[in-house]
Design a protein around this motif. Structure first.
Motif, short mmCIF file in Angstrom:
data_model
loop_
_atom_site.label_atom_id
_atom_site.label_comp_id
_atom_site.label_asym_id
_atom_site.label_seq_id
_atom_site.Cartn_x
_atom_site.Cartn_y
_atom_site.Cartn_z
N ALA A 15 0.85 -1.20 0.00
CA ALA A 15 0.00 0.00 0.00
C ALA A 15 0.88 1.24 0.00
CB ALA A 15 -0.90 -0.01 1.23
N PRO A 16 0.62 2.20 -0.90
CA PRO A 16 1.45 3.40 -0.93
C PRO A 16 1.16 4.30 0.27
CG PRO A 16 -0.36 3.60 -2.48
CD PRO A 16 -0.42 2.21 -1.91
N GLY A 17 2.12 5.12 0.61
CA GLY A 17 1.95 6.07 1.71
C GLY A 17 2.99 5.87 2.78
N MET A 18 3.41 6.97 3.37
CA MET A 18 4.43 6.92 4.41
C MET A 18 3.80 6.47 5.73
SD MET A 18 7.31 8.11 2.94
CE MET A 18 8.39 9.17 3.88
N ARG A 19 4.44 5.54 6.42
CA ARG A 19 3.96 5.07 7.71
C ARG A 19 5.07 4.33 8.45
NH1 ARG A 19 1.05 3.11 4.26
NH2 ARG A 19 0.89 1.04 3.41
N TRP A 20 4.86 4.18 9.75
CA TRP A 20 5.78 3.42 10.59
C TRP A 20 5.53 1.93 10.44
CZ3 TRP A 20 9.97 5.28 12.74
CH2 TRP A 20 10.04 6.63 13.09
N GLU A 21 6.62 1.17 10.36
CA GLU A 21 6.57 -0.30 10.33
C GLU A 21 7.53 -0.82 11.40
OE1 GLU A 21 4.71 -2.31 8.30
OE2 GLU A 21 3.81 -0.57 7.31
N ALA A 22 7.14 -1.89 12.09
CA ALA A 22 7.96 -2.45 13.16
C ALA A 22 8.46 -3.83 12.79
CB ALA A 22 7.15 -2.55 14.45
N VAL A 23 9.70 -4.13 13.21
CA VAL A 23 10.30 -5.45 13.00
C VAL A 23 11.07 -5.80 14.28
CG1 VAL A 23 11.95 -6.80 11.66
CG2 VAL A 23 10.60 -5.04 10.54
N ALA A 24 10.89 -7.00 14.81
CA ALA A 24 11.70 -7.43 15.95
C ALA A 24 13.15 -7.48 15.51
CB ALA A 24 11.24 -8.80 16.45
N ALA A 25 14.03 -6.95 16.32
CA ALA A 25 15.43 -6.83 15.90
C ALA A 25 16.39 -7.64 16.75
CB ALA A 25 15.85 -5.35 15.91
N GLY A 26 15.89 -8.50 17.63
CA GLY A 26 16.79 -9.37 18.37
C GLY A 26 16.81 -9.09 19.86
N ARG A 27 17.62 -9.88 20.54
CA ARG A 27 17.74 -9.79 22.00
C ARG A 27 19.21 -9.73 22.39
NH1 ARG A 27 14.07 -11.04 25.55
NH2 ARG A 27 15.56 -12.08 26.88
N GLU A 28 19.47 -9.09 23.51
CA GLU A 28 20.79 -9.10 24.12
C GLU A 28 20.74 -10.03 25.32
OE1 GLU A 28 23.60 -7.87 23.15
OE2 GLU A 28 22.88 -6.68 21.49
N ALA A 29 21.90 -10.38 25.85
CA ALA A 29 21.95 -11.27 27.00
C ALA A 29 21.36 -10.61 28.25
CB ALA A 29 23.39 -11.69 27.28
N SER A 30 21.47 -9.28 28.32
CA SER A 30 21.04 -8.57 29.51
C SER A 30 20.76 -7.12 29.17
CB SER A 30 22.16 -8.67 30.56
OG SER A 30 22.07 -7.63 31.48
N PRO A 31 19.79 -6.49 29.84
CA PRO A 31 19.56 -5.06 29.61
C PRO A 31 20.80 -4.21 29.92
CG PRO A 31 17.71 -6.01 30.80
CD PRO A 31 18.79 -7.07 30.73
N SER A 32 21.67 -4.69 30.80
CA SER A 32 22.88 -3.92 31.13
C SER A 32 23.83 -3.82 29.94
CB SER A 32 23.60 -4.53 32.33
OG SER A 32 24.04 -5.84 32.02
N VAL A 33 23.75 -4.79 29.02
CA VAL A 33 24.57 -4.73 27.80
C VAL A 33 24.09 -3.58 26.91
CG1 VAL A 33 25.19 -5.98 25.69
CG2 VAL A 33 25.11 -7.19 27.87
N LEU A 34 22.78 -3.33 26.90
CA LEU A 34 22.21 -2.26 26.08
C LEU A 34 22.44 -0.88 26.69
CD1 LEU A 34 18.72 -3.81 25.19
CD2 LEU A 34 20.77 -3.77 23.77
N GLU A 35 22.53 -0.79 27.99
CA GLU A 35 22.48 0.49 28.70
C GLU A 35 23.43 1.57 28.18
OE1 GLU A 35 20.89 3.28 30.92
OE2 GLU A 35 20.08 1.24 30.84
N PRO A 36 24.71 1.28 27.89
CA PRO A 36 25.59 2.36 27.42
C PRO A 36 25.20 2.95 26.07
CG PRO A 36 26.86 0.42 28.08
CD PRO A 36 25.43 0.02 28.05
#
Length: 197
Positions: free
Chosen positions: A71-92
């Motif tokens: 469908a034409p038109g600008m819009r947001w689309e979401a895709v799962a992008a994976g997991r890290e071992a721990s939220p602390s790895v993401l924090e920095p």
């Protein structure tokens, strides 16, 4: 006569409205949203970013804003992008969505344009450099974590070099002030490029 293409890189209010639209999505509404590593904003008004999942702090979600097929038109689309071992790895590498310094976006875009004009003048009759510097950046991205050289805005000029064109990365402060211009090693450039100069 062709109409000028829109350049949303000079319009932080446009991207602020897009991010508000993203935050209003049912799966995100009411949550504190945190960006991960990079936020890509494009002159054509599209965007690409990663969020820490509000429901699972070790998971990432990738969101793109653009013309969605079929469908034409600008819009947001979401895709799962994976997991890290721990939220602390993401924090920095996390930044609150509301803390993204969009006021620096047009400053960086204008600084990139001015720097490209200077570089074109310095290139003189060097045709390959003139070709490589012919247009401004079609995107700016915000690097969040220190591991990615952040925080700050970046622009890649000729990220996919053709012929003997050069590639540069422009580094900007969060407020958009130009920090440095880095000549990138172009592994894809033909070996005889420098010899032909």
């Amino acid at each position: 006569m062709h109409a000028a293409k829109p350049d949303h890189l000079h319009r932080p209010a446009y991207f602020r409205a897009l991010l508000a639209e993203l935050a209003a999505r049912p799966e995100l509404r009411g949550h504190a949203l945190r960006l991960h590593r990079f936020v890509y904003l494009y002159a054509d008004g599209s965007a690409l970013l990663w969020l820490q999942s509000p429901g699972d702090p070790a998971a990432l979600l990738r969101y793109t804003y653009g013309d969605a097929y079929p469908a034409p038109g600008m819009r947001w689309e979401a895709v799962a992008a994976g997991r890290e071992a721990s939220p602390s790895v993401l924090e920095p590498d996390l930044l609150d969505l509301d803390a993204l310094p969009l006021e620096g976006l047009p400053v960086a875009a204008a600084a990139a344009d001015a720097q490209l004009r200077r570089m074109r003048a310095e290139a003189g009759d060097d045709a390959a450099s003139q070709d490589a510097l012919a247009t401004g950046p079609d995107s700016l991205y915000y690097a969040i974590g220190q591991a990615d050289g952040g925080p700050g805005w970046r622009a890649d000029i000729n990220p996919i070099p053709m012929r003997c064109e050069r590639t540069w990365r422009f580094h900007f402060a969060p407020d958009g002030a130009l920090r440095e211009v880095e000549a990138m090693t172009d592994l894809a450039r033909p070996a005889d490029c420098d010899a032909a100069r």
